[in-house]
Design an enzyme around this catalytic site. Structure first.
Site, PDB file in Angstrom:
ATOM      1  N   GLY A 171       0.813  -1.203   0.000  1.00  0.00           N
ATOM      2  CA  GLY A 171       0.000   0.000   0.000  1.00  0.00           C
ATOM      3  C   GLY A 171       0.847   1.252   0.000  1.00  0.00           C
ATOM      4  N   GLY A 172       0.413   2.246   0.759  1.00  0.00           N
ATOM      5  CA  GLY A 172       1.139   3.515   0.829  1.00  0.00           C
ATOM      6  C   GLY A 172       2.551   3.376   1.358  1.00  0.00           C
ATOM      7  N   GLY A 406      23.204   8.703 -32.084  1.00  0.00           N
ATOM      8  CA  GLY A 406      22.785   9.485 -30.926  1.00  0.00           C
ATOM      9  C   GLY A 406      23.279   8.903 -29.627  1.00  0.00           C
ATOM     10  CB  ALA A 407      23.998   5.441 -28.534  1.00  0.00           C
TER      11      ALA A 407
END
Length: 516
Positions: A171-172, A406-407
């Site tokens: 949960g939280g 681009g790498a």
């Protein structure tokens, strides 16, 4: 009651507090293969260094008979101590007290040590073992969680925050560890999920086990939530101690320096012939890392997640360095979504805590395909680009072999702010590999040739001679030197020594807008 009786009463109450939920529940904890909160703290910290806060705090809830379930400490042990003589603050949830569930008083104790850690400037370590928010307290328990989350965010990038999941975390409760810098999980008793198997079955009619939904292997290998996976609690605690030795106490300090007995000028002759002649043949980047760092001691982070990129801590001449390296053995070292996010997070941590960065590059590009594109490789790849460009710590890159497209830019190129860029003679710096480039540039010539295959080979060699080597980049001043691989360790140590006093300030702003 005289003073002697008062002291005796204190001792008795303290002894009772040490037992948490009682001997029977301690036996149950041990039967599950789990240590108690105080046993964990005792093993984590240096002997006799722990000073406890708020041992006698209790909750104030009277709902559903909770006034009859009061235990000193209210399910969490908090305080400070030392690891290798350096102060750290710690909390350990006590599952023997109401399942370690979080009440407002429980949360207030955690917040108090977090606030103190921030004031002092010391690492904060949370040992989580809790059933979640105490249902009987309703919104008060939720308020307690929110106050912890807020402090996690305020402490981010100011002091190192480390979480160990040593039992349930649901949960939280999962969001506090998620904000911290590193999460440890062990294979035996750790699990994390926002909603458990029962809720999943009710809502989605999906039947899944606790382990398959949120176990250590899932979060270390698939989701990337956990950075470290261990065999048991003892190994978790030892690894936390080791991790802390690499880190500064806070963002205003440099990482600790240790005495180095590994010679600075140790040449590694085998590296000169290590890279395969065939550029498409893989090798193991770990061999390079282990050969150049001090005493082959490398603490890897997120080892089981996105194995096509390697990140972790080492020392060079006794000084902490963060390594980011492509792994040719996995997906040829290509960058994909998970690798980009993994690397970006690590780079930002190192930059926040003054840890120099070393990039070992052998990258053929970004992983193509509709799956990557549709899931946001552009956005996630930009996170890595952003992290390197934003980082102001010393940054050194060694191009081992491929640096394509681009790498090449993203992997801490000179144009992205790298301070020093070295290449091995095996480096290939180009827009793309020779075969792909020939298909684009010489497509017509190859198709018109009498022997297309021979023409393809001829043009590939022409392209390789012109671009797939380090000399064109060296001619343009994009790299600082082409070095003998055997001297890599020495050259790196000299480079980082030279950069030790680097001072760079980014433009003034509240914060940038990283493409989350």
């Amino acid at each position: 009651m005289n003073n002697e009786d008062k002291v005796l009463a204190l001792r008795q109450r303290r002894a009772k507090a040490y037992l948490g939920g009682g001997e029977k529940r301690i036996e149950d904890q041990h039967a599950k293969g789990k240590l108690t909160a105080r046993e964990r703290i005792s093993r984590l910290l240096d002997p006799d260094s722990f000073e406890e806060f708020d041992m006698f705090v209790t909750h104030n809830c009277t709902n559903f008979g909770m006034e009859k379930q009061k235990f000193d400490g209210d399910g969490v042990v908090t305080g400070f101590g030392t690891i290798e003589g350096r102060i750290v603050y710690v909390f350990a949830q006590d599952f023997t007290v109401v399942g370690g569930s979080l009440s407002k008083a429980h949360a207030d104790k955690i917040c108090k040590v977090m606030d103190t850690a921030m004031k002092i400037g010391a690492p904060f370590i949370g040992l989580n073992d809790s059933g979640g928010a105490r249902i009987q307290e309703g919104v008060d328990a939720l308020a307690g969680y929110a106050e912890i989350f807020y402090r996690n965010v305020q402490a981010s990038g100011v002091i190192p925050q480390i979480s160990a999941i040593l039992g349930p975390c649901a949960g939280g409760a999962v969001y506090s560890p998620a904000i911290t810098d590193f999460i440890f999980m062990d294979k035996k008793n750790s699990y994390m999920f926002v909603t458990g198997p029962k809720v999943v079955k009710t809502v989605l009619n999906e039947v899944i086990s606790t382990e398959d939904l949120g176990g250590a292997k899932v979060h270390a290998g698939k989701s990337g939530v956990a950075q470290f996976i261990t065999e048991n609690e003892e190994e978790t605690i030892e690894m936390i101690r080791k991790l802390v030795t690499f880190l500064p106490a806070n963002n205003m300090e440099n990482p600790p320096t240790v005495v180095c007995t590994d010679p600075v000028d140790r040449y590694i002759e085998e590296l000169n012939t290590f890279i395969p002649d065939n550029s498409n043949k893989p090798y193991d980047m770990y061999d390079i890392i282990n050969s150049i760092v001090d005493d082959a001691d490398f603490l890897e982070v997120s080892k089981a997640f996105a194995a096509n990129i390697i990140v972790g801590f080492c020392r060079l001449n006794g000084n902490t360095v963060g390594i980011i390296a492509n792994q040719p053995k996995v997906l040829a070292g290509v960058l994909d979504i998970n690798a980009s996010v993994k690397a970006a997070r690590f780079v930002r941590f190192c930059d926040a805590f003054n840890i120099p960065l070393l990039v070992l590059e052998d990258v053929p590009g970004f992983l193509p395909g509709s799956n990557q594109e549709h899931n946001g490789i552009i956005r996630h790849g930009a996170k890595m680009l952003y992290a390197f460009a934003e980082a102001t710590v010393p940054k050194v890159t060694v191009i081992i072999r491929k640096a394509y497209g681009g790498a090449y830019c993203v992997m801490n190129s000179r144009h992205m702010g790298a301070d020093v860029v070295y290449c091995w003679p095996s480096a290939e710096i180009a827009v793309m590999g020779p075969s792909g480039a020939v298909e684009v540039v010489f497509k017509n010539e190859v198709s018109a040739a009498a022997d297309p295959k021979a023409m393809m080979q001829e043009k590939e060699q022409e392209y390789r001679d012109k671009f797939a080597n380090p000399y064109t980049a060296a001619n343009n001043g994009y790299i600082d030197d082409i070095i003998e691989p055997r001297r890599t360790r020495f050259r790196l140590i000299r480079a980082f020594e030279m950069l030790a006093t680097k001072k760079v300030l980014n433009p003034p702003r509240k914060h940038g807008n990283i493409p989350l």
